[in-house]
Design a protein around this motif. Structure first.
Motif, mmCIF file in Angstrom:
data_model
loop_
_atom_site.group_PDB
_atom_site.id
_atom_site.type_symbol
_atom_site.label_atom_id
_atom_site.label_comp_id
_atom_site.label_asym_id
_atom_site.label_seq_id
_atom_site.Cartn_x
_atom_site.Cartn_y
_atom_site.Cartn_z
ATOM 1 N N ASN A 79 0.898 -1.230 0.238
ATOM 2 C CA ASN A 79 -0.302 0.110 -0.028
ATOM 3 C C ASN A 79 0.616 1.052 -0.036
ATOM 4 O OD1 ASN A 79 -2.164 1.770 0.036
ATOM 5 N ND2 ASN A 79 -2.727 1.262 2.656
ATOM 6 N N ASN A 80 0.927 2.149 -1.035
ATOM 7 C CA ASN A 80 2.089 3.756 -1.049
ATOM 8 C C ASN A 80 0.540 4.324 -1.166
ATOM 9 O OD1 ASN A 80 2.828 5.861 -2.664
ATOM 10 N ND2 ASN A 80 4.272 4.725 -2.581
ATOM 11 N N TYR A 81 0.159 4.710 -0.013
ATOM 12 C CA TYR A 81 -0.543 6.633 -0.454
ATOM 13 C C TYR A 81 0.009 7.258 0.320
ATOM 14 C CZ TYR A 81 -0.398 5.167 4.963
ATOM 15 O OH TYR A 81 0.193 4.668 6.350
ATOM 16 N N GLY A 82 -0.389 8.419 0.064
ATOM 17 C CA GLY A 82 0.363 9.920 0.212
ATOM 18 C C GLY A 82 -0.373 10.358 1.264
ATOM 19 N N ASP A 86 5.192 4.228 2.169
ATOM 20 C CA ASP A 86 5.441 3.069 1.524
ATOM 21 C C ASP A 86 4.909 1.459 2.193
ATOM 22 O OD1 ASP A 86 5.307 1.353 -1.016
ATOM 23 O OD2 ASP A 86 7.934 1.504 -0.600
ATOM 24 N N LEU A 87 3.604 0.991 2.376
ATOM 25 C CA LEU A 87 3.651 0.258 3.197
ATOM 26 C C LEU A 87 4.202 -1.451 2.545
ATOM 27 C CD1 LEU A 87 0.599 0.130 6.386
ATOM 28 C CD2 LEU A 87 1.441 -2.261 4.660
ATOM 29 N N HIS A 147 6.938 -0.410 6.651
ATOM 30 C CA HIS A 147 6.384 1.142 6.178
ATOM 31 C C HIS A 147 7.653 1.437 6.080
ATOM 32 C CE1 HIS A 147 4.283 3.282 9.624
ATOM 33 N NE2 HIS A 147 5.065 4.113 9.050
ATOM 34 N N VAL A 148 7.703 2.442 5.323
ATOM 35 C CA VAL A 148 8.987 3.393 4.628
ATOM 36 C C VAL A 148 7.620 5.229 4.398
ATOM 37 C CG1 VAL A 148 11.058 4.592 4.250
ATOM 38 C CG2 VAL A 148 10.671 1.929 3.986
ATOM 39 N N GLU A 149 8.549 5.691 5.312
ATOM 40 C CA GLU A 149 8.036 7.473 5.061
ATOM 41 C C GLU A 149 9.426 7.994 3.964
ATOM 42 O OE1 GLU A 149 7.135 9.738 8.648
ATOM 43 O OE2 GLU A 149 6.000 8.235 8.951
#
Length: 715
Positions: A288-291, A324-325, A357-359
């Motif tokens: 899952n990639n979200y803003g 970015d999970l 997850h990475v910020e």
């Protein structure tokens, strides 16, 4: 004296009680001939898994809601909080379109346990409000919501409630033939395209299962400006102030910037099924990639740089902060039916979750959060021939949590917990008694510093009186304790995504919650006409000694320019009510009236400080009118939320709003298979909705008027 708006809650309860009395009288007057002539098809009762004693939701003493079937398909959304937002007593703690966490009766995060088939999801959603729950509602078979303490069975993290997402990853039966479903949907709120499939089959004793989901969406569309303008800013604009000019440059009109998302998930499961039970395993992969909505953190940077380049970056939609999970989860599940006169069933669950997850900050990897977690539970149930029924359980868990990077505001730690519980129930005449007890030990071991050990005790009792077969009164009393978690103990640093500087306290005491609940329930699925009215009403009082919360201190960290939040203990009292009454207006038409409210304040009064617990949902009430015909059904739902004028110290109030939604679906045959065409129109009034439960309510309102449409195939 109560203000006028809180009299609305009392009035709603009075109406619900009056209506329930009418239903009670009508039910008592129903004769055996009426029951025999009832032409409605009897619906199969489904036992909820939040009770280990195989009970339907209507018979559980605690307030339980179950979302399944068509109702779940209509409500299913990209986030768990958005999916459950229309449920009684549940609100959504949104953080842009990519994050939505459930708030139950004003409780959230480490007090609401999110489960995947009775095991903790074990992600990082409880460490920060910008971290999404690693759950895909589009893949759920059903979702169970237990409002109120569920710590006796699930541990201290369920002191405020439980959300249990049930899926079919580990089959418990062998299908007679291959069966499955395929769904495609599009949502204009954020130009989201989503596709879901599931298929299962088997032969002999072997059963298998596969599923997958893909979602892709752009920025969330809203009716006005993303950033709410405040009075002090208006004053600065009149004076020609420079600060307002910067906010005007940064603000977006008609959309919330940086709220696009892409997610995909896939699962596979295999089971060996016999007449006395089954054993199976599954594996799931989620990406899952979200803003994170462009908010205060970006605004601060623009003020510092004052460069046109930053403005162009926002205009062109380039990413500021994204999550970015990635998660891989393994589950093992089994059940054995003894077929004995005393011992009933043995069930066990083991789960391992590898989460990270990475910020992403301006395209570059930043802080990395990881959680490698194990959890196992075993339960043994018995039935002593109509006397005492009960369950014994043992739960073990380990969480190895770490945050690595320049903005790692939480110290790495390992948390171990061991809990043992027992639950007993007995019936005599019209009375039903439930008792429970739990002993638990929790140890939080940081990478450096002293270990923190907590011994926890939980006790509960509930008494039900059945006025008739399908209606009862219930009285429950629960005393449970919760240990502080790693972020509450050891946090110390700036968190860019949240725009907060967070400080923990290693000397925090454990919480002790004393919860009193009074409820009334009526639901006769086999009745017709007014006898089929469904009534639910609950009032609750919850006093929490040493309540742990992140207090907005009013100070600002000079380096990051973020507001400073500090975890602390403070006694608090929560109280509120929920009521829902569904009337069958005809065989095909029904009307539902509903309302819920929660208030909370700190017991001590500190001069110059607010005594209100922050970020509570406001009082909400409304109605739903629904029709169910041969091949199609629809529902028109309108909910009004009052202004939240008690937001807590240094927090912003939110305005009242009215949300109107319309859903419809039509059942057809396509290529010889069953199919459903559906459309959901949301926020028809195009209201500017800002959730009082959200940290980003000033920067990211909810989506404006939108239509979601799709098709679902069954084979």
């Amino acid at each position: 004296m109560f203000s006028e708006k809180y009299r609305v809650n009392t009035l709603a309860l009075a109406i619900a009680c009056a209506l329930s009395s009418v239903v009670s009288s009508a039910t008592s007057a129903q004769t055996a001939d009426n029951k025999a002539d009832n032409k409605k098809e009897t619906l199969e009762e489904i036992n909820v898994t939040v009770s280990p004693l195989a009970k339907p939701a209507d018979a559980v003493a605690a307030p339980v809601s179950v979302l399944n079937g068509d109702e779940l398909r209509k409500s299913a959304a990209a986030t768990l909080g958005q999916t459950l937002n229309s449920q009684l007593g549940v609100a959504n703690a949104s953080f842009g379109g990519g994050v939505g966490l459930p708030v139950i009766r004003g409780q959230s995060a480490n007090r609401v346990k999110v489960l995947n088939d009775n095991l903790d999801v074990a992600d990082a959603s409880n460490t920060s409000s910008d971290h999404a729950a690693s759950i895909e509602p589009l893949l759920a078979n059903s979702i169970e919501i237990l409002r109120g303490p569920a710590a006796l069975r699930y541990g201290s993290g369920a002191i405020g409630g439980v959300v249990n997402v049930i899926d079919g990853r580990i089959p418990a039966r062998v299908p007679e033939q291959i069966e499955g479903a395929l769904e495609m949907r599009h949502d204009t709120a954020n130009s989201q395209d989503a596709g879901v499939f599931r298929v299962q089959g088997g032969a002999g004793n072997l059963a298998w299962y596969l599923d997958g989901v893909y979602r892709d969406n752009g920025n969330t569309q809203i009716p006005g400006l993303a950033i709410r303008e405040h009075q002090e800013h208006d004053h600065e604009e009149e004076l020609g102030g420079e600060e307002e000019h910067h906010e005007d440059e940064f603000n977006s009109n008609g959309y919330v910037g940086n709220t696009s998302a892409r997610a995909k998930s896939g699962s596979a499961g295999l089971s060996w099924v016999t007449e006395s039970g089954f054993i199976g395993l599954s594996v799931n992969r989620l990406e899952n990639n979200y803003g994170i909505p462009l908010g205060a953190h970006e605004h601060h940077e623009e003020e510092e740089l004052g460069q046109e380049e930053d403005h162009e970056e926002e205009e062109h939609g380039e990413e500021a902060v994204r999550i970015d999970l990635a998660q891989t989860r393994y589950d093992l599940k089994g059940e054995h039916d003894f077929g004995d006169d005393y011992w009933d069933k043995l069930s066990f669950r083991v789960g391992h979750n590898d989460y990270e997850h990475v910020e992403i900050e301006h395209g570059e990897p930043g802080t990395r959060f990881t959680n490698k977690a194990w959890e196992s539970r075993i339960e043994l149930t018995h039935d002593a021939g109509g006397e005492w029924r009960g369950a014994y359980g043992l739960q073990l868990s380990r969480k190895d949590f770490a945050a690595i990077g320049d903005e790692a505001f939480i110290r790495p730690s390992v948390t171990d917990s061991v809990g043992a519980f027992t639950m007993k129930e007995r019936e005599w005449g019209n009375w039903h008694l439930d008792l429970g007890a739990r002993l638990e030990t929790v140890s939080v071991n940081p990478e450096y510093g002293s270990d923190k050990d907590f011994d926890l005790v939980g006790l509960s009792g509930a008494l039900q009186y059945f006025l008739a077969e399908h209606q009862h009164l219930s009285l429950g009393l629960t005393s449970v304790e919760r240990a502080p978690v790693a972020e509450e103990l050891f946090a110390d640093g700036a968190h860019l995504a949240e725009s907060r500087y967070i400080i923990g306290d290693e000397n925090l005491d454990k919480e002790n919650s004393l919860n009193l609940e009074l409820g009334y329930h009526h639901h006769n699925k086999e009745a017709s006409g007014w006898h089929a009215a469904k009534v639910e009403a609950n009032v609750f009082y919850n006093r929490i000694a040493d309540y742990i919360y992140a207090a907005n201190t009013g100070g600002v960290d000079p380096e990051s320019e973020f507001d400073i939040y500090r975890y602390q203990n403070r006694d608090a009292t929560f109280y509120g009510a929920e009521a829902s009454v569904q009337f069958p207006l005809s065989d095909a038409l029904s009307l539902t009236l509903f309302g819920d409210s929660v208030r909370a304040s700190f017991d001590d009064r500190i001069a110059g400080e607010s005594s209100d617990v922050p970020r509570l949902p406001p009082l909400r009430y409304g109605f739903a009118l629904g029709g169910d015909y041969d091949n199609w059904n629809w529902q028109w739902r309108t909910a009004h939320a009052l202004a939240q004028t008690k937001p807590g110290a240094f927090e912003e109030a939110t305005d009242a709003y009215t949300r109107m939604d319309l859903t419809a679906q039509y059942n057809v045959k396509l290529a010889g298979n069953d199919a459903v065409l559906f459309a959901n129109a949301r926020n028809l009034l195009d209201e500017d909705i800002r959730n009082a439960t959200s940290l980003l309510r000033d920067y990211a309102p909810e989506a404006g008027r939108s239509i979601e449409a799709g098709v679902r195939f069954h084979f």
